[in-house]
Design an enzyme around this catalytic site. Structure first.
Site, PDB file in Angstrom:
ATOM      1  N   GLY A 230     -76.528  20.711  64.311  1.00  0.00           N
ATOM      2  CA  GLY A 230     -76.256  19.700  65.323  1.00  0.00           C
ATOM      3  C   GLY A 230     -74.947  19.856  66.064  1.00  0.00           C
ATOM      4  O   GLY A 230     -74.597  19.007  66.877  1.00  0.00           O
ATOM      5  N   GLU A 268     -76.270  24.112  58.272  1.00  0.00           N
ATOM      6  CA  GLU A 268     -77.343  24.997  58.764  1.00  0.00           C
ATOM      7  C   GLU A 268     -77.399  24.831  60.273  1.00  0.00           C
ATOM      8  O   GLU A 268     -78.112  23.990  60.802  1.00  0.00           O
ATOM      9  CB  GLU A 268     -78.693  24.709  58.082  1.00  0.00           C
ATOM     10  CG  GLU A 268     -79.080  23.256  58.018  1.00  0.00           C
ATOM     11  CD  GLU A 268     -80.372  22.988  57.266  1.00  0.00           C
ATOM     12  OE1 GLU A 268     -80.677  23.705  56.307  1.00  0.00           O
ATOM     13  OE2 GLU A 268     -81.061  22.033  57.658  1.00  0.00           O
ATOM     14  N   CYS A 269     -76.591  25.634  60.947  1.00  0.00           N
ATOM     15  CA  CYS A 269     -76.454  25.521  62.399  1.00  0.00           C
ATOM     16  C   CYS A 269     -77.327  26.547  63.096  1.00  0.00           C
ATOM     17  O   CYS A 269     -77.528  27.659  62.605  1.00  0.00           O
ATOM     18  CB  CYS A 269     -75.004  25.751  62.808  1.00  0.00           C
ATOM     19  SG  CYS A 269     -73.917  24.408  62.280  1.00  0.00           S
ATOM     20  N   GLY A 270     -77.837  26.158  64.248  1.00  0.00           N
ATOM     21  CA  GLY A 270     -78.597  27.066  65.089  1.00  0.00           C
ATOM     22  C   GLY A 270     -77.899  27.265  66.424  1.00  0.00           C
ATOM     23  O   GLY A 270     -77.285  28.293  66.682  1.00  0.00           O
ATOM     24  N   ARG A 271     -77.962  26.224  67.234  1.00  0.00           N
ATOM     25  CA  ARG A 271     -77.485  26.305  68.617  1.00  0.00           C
ATOM     26  C   ARG A 271     -76.068  26.874  68.745  1.00  0.00           C
ATOM     27  O   ARG A 271     -75.826  27.786  69.528  1.00  0.00           O
ATOM     28  CB  ARG A 271     -77.511  24.892  69.234  1.00  0.00           C
ATOM     29  CG  ARG A 271     -77.172  24.841  70.718  1.00  0.00           C
ATOM     30  CD  ARG A 271     -77.115  23.394  71.208  1.00  0.00           C
ATOM     31  NE  ARG A 271     -78.286  22.639  70.825  1.00  0.00           N
ATOM     32  CZ  ARG A 271     -79.416  22.581  71.539  1.00  0.00           C
ATOM     33  NH1 ARG A 271     -79.485  23.215  72.688  1.00  0.00           N
ATOM     34  NH2 ARG A 271     -80.449  21.881  71.118  1.00  0.00           N
ATOM     35  N   CYS A 346     -96.647  26.871  89.049  1.00  0.00           N
ATOM     36  CA  CYS A 346     -97.178  25.920  90.026  1.00  0.00           C
ATOM     37  C   CYS A 346     -97.064  24.502  89.480  1.00  0.00           C
ATOM     38  O   CYS A 346     -98.073  23.826  89.260  1.00  0.00           O
ATOM     39  CB  CYS A 346     -98.629  26.255  90.335  1.00  0.00           C
ATOM     40  SG  CYS A 346     -98.869  27.984  90.718  1.00  0.00           S
TER      41      CYS A 346
HETATM   42  C1  LIG Z   1     -83.063  22.281  64.156  1.00  0.00           C
HETATM   43  C2  LIG Z   1     -82.474  22.044  62.842  1.00  0.00           C
HETATM   44  C3  LIG Z   1     -81.207  22.567  62.531  1.00  0.00           C
HETATM   45  C4  LIG Z   1     -80.367  23.292  63.529  1.00  0.00           C
HETATM   46  O1  LIG Z   1     -79.917  22.425  64.517  1.00  0.00           O
HETATM   47  P1  LIG Z   1     -78.883  22.900  65.639  1.00  0.00           P
HETATM   48  O2  LIG Z   1     -78.762  21.692  66.494  1.00  0.00           O
HETATM   49  O3  LIG Z   1     -79.488  24.047  66.352  1.00  0.00           O
HETATM   50  O4  LIG Z   1     -77.620  23.271  64.949  1.00  0.00           O
HETATM   51  C5  LIG Z   1     -80.728  22.372  61.243  1.00  0.00           C
HETATM   52  N1  LIG Z   1     -81.457  21.707  60.319  1.00  0.00           N
HETATM   53  C6  LIG Z   1     -82.659  21.182  60.592  1.00  0.00           C
HETATM   54  C7  LIG Z   1     -83.401  20.457  59.529  1.00  0.00           C
HETATM   55  C8  LIG Z   1     -83.207  21.333  61.863  1.00  0.00           C
HETATM   56  O5  LIG Z   1     -84.399  20.792  62.123  1.00  0.00           O
END
Ligand SMILES: *Cc1c(COP(=O)(O)O)cnc(C)c1O
Length: 402
Positions: A230, A268-271, A346
């Protein structure tokens, strides 16, 4: 890959027979960023990578040695993670796990399950017992409000995620008594794209109070606290990014206040890990004015890059001038205009940027959308209208890799 490196990749390809359309990923920028981030984590804190942000194999290969492991949320993500690395620790989450996925997760030797319902606890227990093992589980809790800040977007209101705090006693009961389970702690992922280190620390303080309260109420001890991801990316102001160093300084003080038996604090980061390493580059196919609004139409669109329409934002881009113009037709251009950038689909929803000021844009120039490495290609409906997919270029040490 510097900006010059990206420019070279694009200019080498521009003006060829097919209009340019590609994702370029700078793996050196990615690894540098993630190394700096993890180096600042206080003791007990570990960074996992949430694969759903971008599960391309070269990204996973680059990240595997740098992070504590991957968070996977489907059988497909488990398989992708294992295809890249046989030993990377895996966490297994996701709101609707099947029995087959749970069995696969056990076969893939996941470190922990993040359980989202009481029934799921039974499912995991049964699968673990059948496999002759016990599964470590965290309970993912959907917190009940009210909260100190208004940023908790995925909890405190109805969503499909986690176990309602109101029935937590049932879940704790199942997690601590079912034979195939070992209760290991709690998982709390309650918001997305947060830009404020202070708000994030406030949220962690709330988590601390909550978990201490549950330990007391249920007579349990947590070993692991997963605080989710997040951390945001500021797409509206690229200079105004989340200041990781400010966050980790506060985190170090906060963690000193955590009880000693919380041996591991997982992120647990993604973005925030992968957004900045990716760019989406598209060639301008036409420009026009309709009802007074200047439009730039590109080869590509939200079937490749759905993030701007998904978040309802105008995505930042720069114009890379391409001087070559092979056509005998006059070359249209717009100057000093506030343009709307749209794709080739479109549907009026195919908008990548709105009211974006450009000094000049010509047909044949290339627009480069930055910070496209997370939730870009991954979340897009690639085959709507059956246009060709973009190329995906992964660059390290100045060269392309596969
Ligand atoms: C999507 C998600 C993340 C990663 O979130 P980011 O906003 O990309 O850091 C971590 N944990 C869970 C459970 C998620 O669904």
């Amino acid at each position: 890959m510097t900006d010059d490196g990206l420019t070279k990749i694009i200019t080498d390809r521009a003006g060829r027979d097919e209009p340019l359309c590609l994702y370029a990923y700078d793996l050196d920028a990615l690894t540098g960023h993630v190394e700096r981030m993890t180096a600042q984590l206080p003791s007990r804190c570990r960074m996992f990578y949430a694969m759903k942000a971008n599960s391309a194999a070269p990204i996973l290969r680059a990240l595997a040695p740098l992070v504590a492991g991957f968070e996977a949320a489907s059988g497909g993500e488990l398989a992708k993670a294992r295809a890249v690395d046989a030993d990377t620790p895996l966490l297994f989450g996701g709101p609707a796990k099947t029995d087959q996925e749970i069995a696969e997760a056990l076969r893939h030797r996941v470190t922990r399950f993040h359980a989202e319902s009481v029934l799921e606890l039974h499912r995991i227990s049964q699968a673990a017992a059948e496999a002759g093992t016990t599964a470590d589980v965290l309970l993912r809790v959907n917190l009940s409000g009210p909260f100190p800040s208004a940023t908790l977007a995925m909890a405190g209101r109805p969503t499909q995620f986690g176990i309602d705090e109101g029935i937590l006693a049932d879940a704790v009961g199942a997690a601590t008594t079912l034979p195939g389970l070992r209760f290991t702690g709690f998982h709390l992922h309650s918001l997305s794209n947060n830009l404020s280190p202070e708000a994030h620390l406030d949220m962690l303080r709330l988590y601390r109070e909550k978990v201490l309260g549950w330990e007391h109420a249920f007579g349990i001890r947590s070993e692991v606290l997963n605080v989710g991801g997040g951390i945001g990316v500021n797409y509206a102001d690229l200079e105004g990014q989340f200041v990781w160093a400010r966050f980790t300084r506060g985190l170090a003080r906060l963690v000193e206040d955590f009880p000693a038996h919380w041996r591991e604090i997982d992120f647990e980061c993604g973005r925030f890990l992968v957004a900045a390493c990716g760019s989406y580059a598209v060639e301008v196919l036409d420009v026009k004015r309709n009802h007074g609004v200047p439009y730039v139409l590109v080869r590509g669109g939200n079937h490749h890059f759905r993030l701007p329409s998904s978040w309802q934002h105008s995505h930042p881009f720069t114009v890379l001038p391409v001087d070559e113009w092979r056509s005998t037709a006059p070359r249209p251009e717009l100057r000093d205009e506030s343009v709307t950038v749209v794709g080739e689909l479109c549907t009026p929803k195919d908008v990548l940027a709105r009211d974006a000021q450009v000094s000049r844009v010509r047909v044949g120039d290339v627009l480069v959308f930055s910070h496209a490495g997370a939730y870009g290609w991954e979340i897009s409906h690639h085959d709507f209208l059956s246009h060709p997919h973009p190329h995906h270029v992964f660059v390290t040490d100045g060269g392309e890799c596969r």
